[in-house]
Design a protein around this motif. Structure first.
Motif, mmCIF file in Angstrom:
data_model
loop_
_atom_site.group_PDB
_atom_site.id
_atom_site.type_symbol
_atom_site.label_atom_id
_atom_site.label_comp_id
_atom_site.label_asym_id
_atom_site.label_seq_id
_atom_site.Cartn_x
_atom_site.Cartn_y
_atom_site.Cartn_z
ATOM 1 N N ASP A 143 0.851 -1.181 0.000
ATOM 2 C CA ASP A 143 0.000 0.000 0.000
ATOM 3 C C ASP A 143 0.888 1.233 0.000
ATOM 4 O OD1 ASP A 143 0.366 0.998 2.906
ATOM 5 O OD2 ASP A 143 -0.248 -1.090 3.180
ATOM 6 N N ALA A 144 0.302 2.351 -0.360
ATOM 7 C CA ALA A 144 1.030 3.615 -0.410
ATOM 8 C C ALA A 144 0.072 4.731 -0.036
ATOM 9 C CB ALA A 144 1.591 3.856 -1.809
ATOM 10 N N THR A 145 0.606 5.785 0.526
ATOM 11 C CA THR A 145 -0.192 6.952 0.846
ATOM 12 C C THR A 145 0.428 8.147 0.138
ATOM 13 O OG1 THR A 145 -0.710 6.004 3.006
ATOM 14 C CG2 THR A 145 -1.111 8.365 2.730
ATOM 15 N N LEU A 146 -0.367 8.826 -0.650
ATOM 16 C CA LEU A 146 0.072 9.995 -1.416
ATOM 17 C C LEU A 146 -0.883 11.154 -1.147
ATOM 18 C CD1 LEU A 146 0.405 8.281 -4.927
ATOM 19 C CD2 LEU A 146 2.235 8.623 -3.287
ATOM 20 N N ARG A 147 -0.450 12.356 -1.464
ATOM 21 C CA ARG A 147 -1.349 13.516 -1.478
ATOM 22 C C ARG A 147 -1.605 13.854 -2.934
ATOM 23 N NH1 ARG A 147 -2.997 16.465 2.429
ATOM 24 N NH2 ARG A 147 -2.905 18.433 1.296
ATOM 25 N N ALA A 153 -5.589 11.840 -9.040
ATOM 26 C CA ALA A 153 -6.003 10.483 -8.674
ATOM 27 C C ALA A 153 -6.606 9.768 -9.885
ATOM 28 C CB ALA A 153 -6.996 10.531 -7.520
ATOM 29 N N LEU A 188 -7.933 2.872 -4.937
ATOM 30 C CA LEU A 188 -7.459 4.223 -4.689
ATOM 31 C C LEU A 188 -8.622 5.004 -4.124
ATOM 32 C CD1 LEU A 188 -5.239 6.418 -6.912
ATOM 33 C CD2 LEU A 188 -7.246 7.369 -5.800
ATOM 34 N N PRO A 190 -9.635 8.373 -1.033
ATOM 35 C CA PRO A 190 -9.132 9.337 -0.052
ATOM 36 C C PRO A 190 -9.361 8.830 1.375
ATOM 37 C CG PRO A 190 -11.233 10.071 -0.885
ATOM 38 C CD PRO A 190 -10.893 8.826 -1.644
ATOM 39 N N ILE A 191 -8.519 9.253 2.273
ATOM 40 C CA ILE A 191 -8.690 8.902 3.682
ATOM 41 C C ILE A 191 -8.692 10.188 4.511
ATOM 42 C CG2 ILE A 191 -7.675 6.604 3.484
ATOM 43 C CD1 ILE A 191 -5.086 7.780 4.664
ATOM 44 N N ASN A 192 -9.353 10.122 5.620
ATOM 45 C CA ASN A 192 -9.374 11.251 6.554
ATOM 46 C C ASN A 192 -8.191 11.079 7.506
ATOM 47 O OD1 ASN A 192 -9.899 13.209 8.453
ATOM 48 N ND2 ASN A 192 -12.124 12.824 8.442
ATOM 49 N N THR A 193 -7.309 12.052 7.544
ATOM 50 C CA THR A 193 -6.107 11.945 8.392
ATOM 51 C C THR A 193 -6.214 12.753 9.672
ATOM 52 O OG1 THR A 193 -5.064 13.726 7.162
ATOM 53 C CG2 THR A 193 -4.606 11.481 6.427
#
Length: 194
Positions: A143-147, A153, A188, A190-193
């Protein structure tokens, strides 16, 4: 790539979603797409269902154009089914203005896709010891997390799909040594950070 080799995909709309958004129907269609033609009895045994239930759901899938008879396989009363298309295209934008029933069916569809991905991954984890070391090294669970912006996207998704499609014709026939059918899941979102 010739027209025959092209991967036939079906774009889901409200009508077709009504015929597909059921967990067993989705499993039946996936199995026919991945493993080829089968009878209702064979599918019933595979899923622990009655052949009456699988027959009913196969007829519903046929009524909505997802499956058809496989006439070269049938003998006598034995009815073989095959998938019409090899892929589905689900565009959430097409369902944004839909009524509550269709939006609910879209949710059923999306959750069943997620459940299928989880089942397939769990099955791989359970069976990986039965595969060669080369296949263990060739598999991936990362997995990867990007902005990203929504536009970036969408571009990334398009480029990933193009990359995957580029590998479709690299291993031609069934007799290629060490070649196996593989499943690729991409997600893919979005996630709430906070």
């Amino acid at each position: 790539m010739t027209e025959h080799e092209e991967r036939k995909q079906r774009r889901l709309d409200a009508r077709s979603l009504r015929g597909l958004a059921h967990p067993l129907r989705m499993q039946l269609l996936d199995t026919l797409r991945q493993r080829g033609p089968a009878t209702a009895s064979q599918l019933a045994e595979r899923f622990g269902e009655s052949s009456g239930a699988t027959s009913y759901h196969l007829r519903q899938l046929a009524a909505h154009g997802f499956v058809e008879d496989a006439p070269e396989r049938g003998k006598g009363r034995e009815r073989w089914w095959q998938a019409v298309d090899q892929g589905l295209v689900f565009d959430t934008a097409e369902f944004e203005d839909a009524g509550p029933e269709v939006r609910g069916l879209a949710e059923v569809f999306l959750y069943e896709v997620a459940n299928t991905h989880a089942r397939e991954l769990s099955t791989w984890l359970d069976a990986r010891k039965d595969w060669s070391e080369a296949w263990s090294r060739g598999s991936d669970m990362s997995d990867a997390t990007l902005r990203l912006t929504p536009e970036l996207a969408a571009e990334l998704v398009t480029r990933m799909h193009a990359l995957i499609d580029g590998y479709r014709s690299l291993v031609g026939d069934e007799d290629t040594p060490d070649a196996e059918t593989v499943r690729i899941h991409t997600h893919l979102f979005p996630i709430n950070t906070d």
